[in-house]
Design a protein around this motif. Structure first.
Motif, mmCIF file in Angstrom:
data_model
loop_
_atom_site.group_PDB
_atom_site.id
_atom_site.type_symbol
_atom_site.label_atom_id
_atom_site.label_comp_id
_atom_site.label_asym_id
_atom_site.label_seq_id
_atom_site.Cartn_x
_atom_site.Cartn_y
_atom_site.Cartn_z
ATOM 1 N N LYS A 63 0.832 -1.200 0.000
ATOM 2 C CA LYS A 63 0.000 0.000 0.000
ATOM 3 C C LYS A 63 0.862 1.243 0.000
ATOM 4 O O LYS A 63 0.587 2.224 -0.690
ATOM 5 C CB LYS A 63 -0.909 0.002 1.241
ATOM 6 N N ILE A 66 2.240 1.811 -3.397
ATOM 7 C CA ILE A 66 1.241 2.368 -4.326
ATOM 8 C C ILE A 66 1.042 3.851 -4.060
ATOM 9 O O ILE A 66 0.954 4.665 -4.958
ATOM 10 C CB ILE A 66 -0.100 1.618 -4.177
ATOM 11 N N LYS A 67 0.988 4.173 -2.775
ATOM 12 C CA LYS A 67 0.729 5.551 -2.368
ATOM 13 C C LYS A 67 1.782 6.504 -2.913
ATOM 14 O O LYS A 67 1.479 7.605 -3.337
ATOM 15 C CB LYS A 67 0.733 5.587 -0.838
ATOM 16 N N VAL A 70 2.210 7.665 -7.133
ATOM 17 C CA VAL A 70 1.511 8.715 -7.886
ATOM 18 C C VAL A 70 2.459 9.884 -8.117
ATOM 19 O O VAL A 70 2.987 10.457 -7.180
ATOM 20 C CB VAL A 70 0.266 9.206 -7.117
ATOM 21 N N GLN A 78 -4.081 12.566 -16.462
ATOM 22 C CA GLN A 78 -5.520 12.665 -16.191
ATOM 23 C C GLN A 78 -6.083 13.985 -16.681
ATOM 24 O O GLN A 78 -7.163 14.028 -17.264
ATOM 25 C CB GLN A 78 -5.789 12.529 -14.683
ATOM 26 N N GLU A 85 -11.636 14.570 -23.333
ATOM 27 C CA GLU A 85 -13.005 14.158 -23.020
ATOM 28 C C GLU A 85 -13.954 15.349 -23.130
ATOM 29 O O GLU A 85 -15.043 15.231 -23.702
ATOM 30 C CB GLU A 85 -13.034 13.639 -21.577
ATOM 31 N N TYR A 165 -4.208 24.933 -15.309
ATOM 32 C CA TYR A 165 -3.712 23.992 -14.306
ATOM 33 C C TYR A 165 -2.514 23.214 -14.854
ATOM 34 O O TYR A 165 -1.484 23.062 -14.192
ATOM 35 C CB TYR A 165 -4.851 23.060 -13.914
ATOM 36 N N ARG B 96 -14.002 9.402 -16.163
ATOM 37 C CA ARG B 96 -12.733 10.103 -16.020
ATOM 38 C C ARG B 96 -12.543 10.563 -14.577
ATOM 39 O O ARG B 96 -11.472 10.430 -14.014
ATOM 40 C CB ARG B 96 -12.707 11.308 -16.987
ATOM 41 N N GLU B 99 -11.407 7.762 -12.375
ATOM 42 C CA GLU B 99 -10.005 7.414 -12.568
ATOM 43 C C GLU B 99 -9.098 8.459 -11.918
ATOM 44 O O GLU B 99 -8.108 8.119 -11.270
ATOM 45 C CB GLU B 99 -9.725 7.340 -14.072
ATOM 46 N N TRP B 100 -9.468 9.722 -12.107
ATOM 47 C CA TRP B 100 -8.654 10.823 -11.623
ATOM 48 C C TRP B 100 -8.639 10.846 -10.098
ATOM 49 O O TRP B 100 -7.591 10.897 -9.461
ATOM 50 C CB TRP B 100 -9.228 12.130 -12.171
ATOM 51 N N LEU B 103 -6.566 8.384 -7.856
ATOM 52 C CA LEU B 103 -5.172 8.617 -7.497
ATOM 53 C C LEU B 103 -5.095 9.023 -6.027
ATOM 54 O O LEU B 103 -4.153 8.679 -5.324
ATOM 55 C CB LEU B 103 -4.571 9.740 -8.352
ATOM 56 N N LYS B 128 -10.479 12.180 3.061
ATOM 57 C CA LYS B 128 -10.587 10.769 2.739
ATOM 58 C C LYS B 128 -10.280 9.946 3.988
ATOM 59 O O LYS B 128 -9.836 10.469 5.017
ATOM 60 C CB LYS B 128 -9.625 10.404 1.631
ATOM 61 N N LYS B 130 -8.455 7.486 6.561
ATOM 62 C CA LYS B 130 -7.049 7.595 6.943
ATOM 63 C C LYS B 130 -6.184 6.495 6.339
ATOM 64 O O LYS B 130 -5.092 6.743 5.853
ATOM 65 C CB LYS B 130 -6.935 7.585 8.471
ATOM 66 N N VAL B 131 -6.697 5.265 6.377
ATOM 67 C CA VAL B 131 -5.895 4.157 5.863
ATOM 68 C C VAL B 131 -6.194 4.001 4.378
ATOM 69 O O VAL B 131 -6.958 3.146 3.965
ATOM 70 C CB VAL B 131 -6.230 2.841 6.581
ATOM 71 N N SER B 132 -5.635 4.870 3.584
ATOM 72 C CA SER B 132 -5.925 4.813 2.159
ATOM 73 C C SER B 132 -4.660 4.536 1.385
ATOM 74 O O SER B 132 -3.565 4.929 1.778
ATOM 75 C CB SER B 132 -6.537 6.133 1.705
ATOM 76 N N MET B 133 -4.828 3.838 0.259
ATOM 77 C CA MET B 133 -3.687 3.599 -0.602
ATOM 78 C C MET B 133 -3.363 4.821 -1.444
ATOM 79 O O MET B 133 -2.318 4.895 -2.059
ATOM 80 C CB MET B 133 -4.007 2.433 -1.539
ATOM 81 N N GLY B 134 -4.335 5.774 -1.502
ATOM 82 C CA GLY B 134 -4.180 6.912 -2.408
ATOM 83 C C GLY B 134 -3.107 7.877 -1.962
ATOM 84 O O GLY B 134 -2.776 7.971 -0.789
ATOM 85 N N ALA B 135 -2.589 8.613 -2.915
ATOM 86 C CA ALA B 135 -1.556 9.605 -2.622
ATOM 87 C C ALA B 135 -2.175 10.810 -1.933
ATOM 88 O O ALA B 135 -3.346 11.098 -2.109
ATOM 89 C CB ALA B 135 -0.889 10.042 -3.916
ATOM 90 N N ASP B 136 -1.394 11.491 -1.131
ATOM 91 C CA ASP B 136 -1.869 12.725 -0.514
ATOM 92 C C ASP B 136 -1.631 13.865 -1.488
ATOM 93 O O ASP B 136 -0.507 14.360 -1.622
ATOM 94 C CB ASP B 136 -1.114 12.978 0.790
ATOM 95 N N LEU B 137 -2.691 14.287 -2.166
ATOM 96 C CA LEU B 137 -2.525 15.313 -3.184
ATOM 97 C C LEU B 137 -2.651 16.708 -2.578
ATOM 98 O O LEU B 137 -3.371 16.905 -1.612
ATOM 99 C CB LEU B 137 -3.574 15.139 -4.281
ATOM 100 N N LEU B 140 -4.024 22.165 -4.772
ATOM 101 C CA LEU B 140 -4.011 22.554 -6.186
ATOM 102 C C LEU B 140 -4.633 21.470 -7.068
ATOM 103 O O LEU B 140 -5.467 21.744 -7.931
ATOM 104 C CB LEU B 140 -2.558 22.800 -6.617
ATOM 105 N N HIS B 141 -4.237 20.233 -6.822
ATOM 106 C CA HIS B 141 -4.740 19.132 -7.645
ATOM 107 C C HIS B 141 -6.180 18.789 -7.284
ATOM 108 O O HIS B 141 -7.015 18.560 -8.151
ATOM 109 C CB HIS B 141 -3.847 17.909 -7.475
#
Lengths: 284, 284
Positions: A63, A66-67, A70, A78, A85, A165, B96, B99-100, B103, B128, B130-137, B140-141
């Motif tokens: 995990k 993966i994190k 990105v 994207q 799109e 952006y 889209r 998918e976006w 991340l 989101k 706390k225990v997420s695989m996602g990136a901390d964006l 801006l994003h």
């Protein structure tokens, strides 16, 4: 035990000479771990009582991997994909708007070919010309059409927003590409190459044809004429050039773009402006 | 001269017995014009000096005819067609968005399958799990993703707005259809038949299969199983019925819908509620 797992799973890698090297961030970073200690650690992996813990740790580390995977690449991909799109979506809706509004004012459809201006003119002027073939619709109907036009305008704005952006993102990540290729073309090159790294590693002849895969494979299969350019076709340097020299211009541009990608990936200096000037002079 | 032109071009029609009859709105409406007078009028058409005037008048009358040809049918057709378009567009953009945003928060995509709720939850909660695989964006994003989500929400709203508009339109134009078929299915039937008039003239077996043309022609061509329903499949009376009785239910519903279309077109009474009750009891 935790320490061993982490090391064995996450931070040990084989170096070139197939020797185990510790790459963790703890002390004695570059010191290889003695072989004896390693076999001691490895023996623990046979012990079944550690299996569940081992499984948990494995998932956690994956995990984490993966994190951190990105990167700007994916964000750029994207955003540019959504721009494409949005183009598609705007097209679908404007077609419908034109058909719908033509019940009321069929002359406007012919008069304004630009989609954006068409939407604008529906939203701004509310009166149609007097001698019109269109039906006199009630406010109830016109309001509904107006709602659609407003929505389309918002989509146009979102598209512009995306470009700003992307510009912000790319000016930090790949300033050379941004300068030479422009926002849209630059981002599309990264999208097609899948990442800046891959774009930097591609030969410039491939960069020249990115986005023309269909024509390229048709050329290989059936012997039809080979494509001369992919997405870089929309670049102003190529658009300005006369038709017979466009192939040459594309090759020269792709050369420089390839260099730019390498400069950006390896965090080199900012040379794109000089390249641009050089190309402009050569293509005059 | 004007009077003759108008009559000859716009308001004369041959009646069944091939006799010229004056259908204009002026006095002596139903009185046939004497043959002698007609031949006098017709002689003028040979005179070349009237040709430009004649041409002008012709265009004017045609324009007028086009202007008055816009009916509720076309407004309904445009609105329901745009609803279909919006469904398509929303689908493209939500894919889209998923998918976006994945991340940042890949778990949410799996958790919420409804597109509308997915958009809602992005817009409402900003944090989101706390225990997420996602990136901390960065903000801006995330702001850019949020903009897209907002736009999609506006499209969802526009779609709902269209349905309200259709309901308003249809409650005056075809109340029976509206009551029995519902907004979307009713409007789609009119769209497929091209107009309420044609829908009223179609046999009910055709109404049953409107929207299933592809399957029908495949059936005729290859002998595959014949379709049992077209767009009326999404009607709740059929959805509620058990699978083996659905064909029967579709036939019964199409029967009543056909009657409704005729009542609406010939401005008959409002019977749809009674029909609905009857069907509901039979299909219980």
């Amino acid at each position: 035990m935790d320490y061993y797992y982490e090391h064995l799973l996450g931070t040990f890698v084989f170096d070139n000479k197939f020797k185990l090297v510790n790459k963790g961030k703890k002390k004695k970073d570059s010191q290889p771990i003695p072989q004896k200690k390693i076999s001691l650690i490895l023996e623990n992996f046979h012990d079944k009582k550690y299996f569940p813990e081992f499984y948990q740790k494995n998932i956690e580390l994956t995990k984490k991997a993966i994190k951190t995977a990105v990167s700007e690449d994916q964000l750029i991909i994207q955003a540019i994909a959504n721009t494409t799109e949005l183009d598609r979506v705007i097209n679908i809706l404007v077609k419908r708007l034109r058909e719908w509004y033509s019940l009321h004012d069929p002359e406007l459809d012919q008069k304004i070919s630009s989609h954006e201006q068409y939407v604008e003119s529906i939203l701004s002027k509310q009166k149609k010309e007097k001698v019109s073939m269109g039906a006199d619709l009630d406010q109830l109907h016109l309001a509904e059409i107006n709602r659609l036009a407003k929505e389309i305008k918002a989509l146009f704005n979102l598209r512009k927003e995306h470009e700003l952006y992307l510009e912000k993102l790319m000016s930090g990540y790949c300033p050379n590409i941004l300068e030479l290729a422009g926002v849209t073309t630059g981002a599309r090159l990264i999208e097609l190459a899948k990442s800046l790294k891959r774009l930097a590693l591609l030969p410039s002849s491939t960069v020249q044809l990115l986005g023309a895969e269909k024509a390229l494979f048709r050329h290989i299969k059936t012997g039809s004429r080979s494509p001369k350019y992919g997405v870089i076709f929309s670049h102003q340097l190529i658009q300005k050039t006369k038709r017979e020299f466009r192939g040459k211009a594309a090759r020269m541009l792709a050369d420089k773009l390839s260099l730019c990608a390498r400069l950006d990936f390896f965090k080199g200096e900012f040379k794109a402006k000089a390249y641009k000037k050089e190309l402009e002079e050569k293509l005059k």
